[in-house]
Scaffold this motif. Structure first.
Motif, PDB file in Angstrom:
ATOM      1  N   ILE A 194       4.749   4.477  -9.762  1.00 22.68           N
ATOM      2  CA  ILE A 194       3.937   5.671  -9.596  1.00 22.68           C
ATOM      3  C   ILE A 194       2.604   5.229  -9.018  1.00 22.68           C
ATOM      4  N   LEU A 195       2.256   5.740  -7.862  1.00 25.19           N
ATOM      5  CA  LEU A 195       0.982   5.435  -7.211  1.00 25.19           C
ATOM      6  C   LEU A 195       0.005   6.566  -7.507  1.00 25.19           C
ATOM      7  N   LEU A 196      -1.152   6.212  -8.075  1.00 25.09           N
ATOM      8  CA  LEU A 196      -2.230   7.173  -8.299  1.00 25.09           C
ATOM      9  C   LEU A 196      -3.268   6.995  -7.205  1.00 25.09           C
ATOM     10  N   GLN A 197      -3.556   8.068  -6.496  1.00 22.57           N
ATOM     11  CA  GLN A 197      -4.477   8.012  -5.361  1.00 22.57           C
ATOM     12  C   GLN A 197      -5.165   9.366  -5.233  1.00 22.57           C
ATOM     13  N   LYS A 208       8.552  -1.870  -5.038  1.00 19.22           N
ATOM     14  CA  LYS A 208       8.059  -2.540  -3.839  1.00 19.22           C
ATOM     15  C   LYS A 208       7.469  -1.533  -2.853  1.00 19.22           C
ATOM     16  N   ASP A 209       8.092  -0.359  -2.746  1.00 21.54           N
ATOM     17  CA  ASP A 209       7.577   0.681  -1.859  1.00 21.54           C
ATOM     18  C   ASP A 209       6.247   1.228  -2.381  1.00 21.54           C
ATOM     19  N   ALA A 210       6.114   1.337  -3.697  1.00 24.39           N
ATOM     20  CA  ALA A 210       4.856   1.804  -4.293  1.00 24.39           C
ATOM     21  C   ALA A 210       3.720   0.827  -3.993  1.00 24.39           C
ATOM     22  N   LEU A 211       3.999  -0.462  -4.119  1.00 22.95           N
ATOM     23  CA  LEU A 211       2.980  -1.477  -3.845  1.00 22.95           C
ATOM     24  C   LEU A 211       2.629  -1.517  -2.365  1.00 22.95           C
ATOM     25  N   THR A 212       3.628  -1.350  -1.503  1.00 23.65           N
ATOM     26  CA  THR A 212       3.362  -1.319  -0.058  1.00 23.65           C
ATOM     27  C   THR A 212       2.478  -0.131   0.302  1.00 23.65           C
ATOM     28  N   ALA A 213       2.771   1.041  -0.244  1.00 21.08           N
ATOM     29  CA  ALA A 213       1.978   2.234   0.022  1.00 21.08           C
ATOM     30  C   ALA A 213       0.547   2.061  -0.487  1.00 21.08           C
ATOM     31  N   TYR A 214       0.394   1.447  -1.651  1.00 16.22           N
ATOM     32  CA  TYR A 214      -0.932   1.189  -2.214  1.00 16.22           C
ATOM     33  C   TYR A 214      -1.761   0.323  -1.274  1.00 16.22           C
ATOM     34  N   HIS A 215      -1.170  -0.739  -0.753  1.00 15.87           N
ATOM     35  CA  HIS A 215      -1.896  -1.631   0.153  1.00 15.87           C
ATOM     36  C   HIS A 215      -2.214  -0.946   1.473  1.00 15.87           C
ATOM     37  N   GLU A 216      -1.293  -0.159   1.978  1.00 13.93           N
ATOM     38  CA  GLU A 216      -1.528   0.513   3.254  1.00 13.93           C
ATOM     39  C   GLU A 216      -2.639   1.544   3.143  1.00 13.93           C
ATOM     40  N   LEU A 217      -2.691   2.266   2.032  1.00 17.78           N
ATOM     41  CA  LEU A 217      -3.704   3.296   1.851  1.00 17.78           C
ATOM     42  C   LEU A 217      -5.089   2.736   1.573  1.00 17.78           C
TER      43      LEU A 217
END
Length: 220
Positions: A194-197, A208-217
């Motif tokens: 779960i990504l909080l943004q 892995k997709d959550a961590l990738t999205a976190y880094h990209e954002l």
């Protein structure tokens, strides 16, 4: 299953009262280990406290159709004037497990590794000792879902390895929802994320997709 419906949370202070979490809607399945990711201040610990019932939302509701632990790693919730042993006895009685009182005390005392301090008032403990005691107490009960807020970062290297090993042993028997700045631990222990943004929550089937999205954002 844990259902989060229309959840809003903010804290009032002299800086204003911006929403920490805004209109969170999630269906969190059991038997899936979930990593909570996001920048500092994104609301990860706040969401864990809300899921664990240690805090209440300003709007919305959380429905728990399973037993949920308090957030392991958050050094709080103890009565400071009582000893570690007395606190363990008190919590055991709250959970109607007096028939296992001696067993629970022995398990917590062994796991926490705080020696004679187990019989000292908790208000004299360091934050690390409090966290160790809370960790051991949490694991003394069988919850469907365990909440972890940097729990595997408590104590020295030997204790951290021990904490990580215990979490791995829980996999398959119980679920984990965990916050950790150690991405390797999230990748190792969690399947989903779960990504909080910006006060919002985004579900990812793969951590892995959550961590990738976190880094990209956050880091481009």
């Amino acid at each position: 299953m844990i259902s989060i419906n229309g959840l809003y949370k903010r804290y009032h202070n002299h800086h204003g009262s911006q929403w920490v979490l805004k209109d969170i809607n999630l269906e969190i399945p059991t038997h899936v280990n979930i990593g909570l990711v996001g920048r500092n201040g994104a609301g990860k610990s706040t969401l864990l406290r809300l899921i664990g019932g240690m805090d209440t939302p300003d709007q919305g509701a959380i429905v728990r159709n399973c037993s949920v632990s308090w957030p392991i790693g958050l050094a709080g919730g103890f009565q400071g004037s009582m000893t570690g042993r007395q606190n363990v006895k008190f919590v055991t009685r709250i959970h109607n497990a007096e028939n296992k009182l001696d067993e629970v005390i022995a398990r917590v005392e062994e796991f926490a590794e705080i020696g004679a301090a187990f019989d000292d008032p908790v208000k004299t403990y360091s934050s690390g000792m409090r966290a160790r005691l809370l960790f051991g107490l949490s694991l003394a009960f069988d919850f469907d879902v365990y909440l972890s807020d940097e729990a595997t970062a408590v104590g020295d290297q030997i204790f951290r390895k021990k904490a990580t090993r215990v979490f791995k042993e829980r996999v398959g028997r119980s679920s984990l929802i965990m916050v950790s700045h150690a991405e390797a631990i999230l990748r190792d222990l969690c399947q989903s994320g779960i990504l909080l943004q910006g006060g919002k929550a985004f579900w990812f089937d793969d951590i892995k997709d959550a961590l990738t999205a976190y880094h990209e954002l956050n880091f481009g």
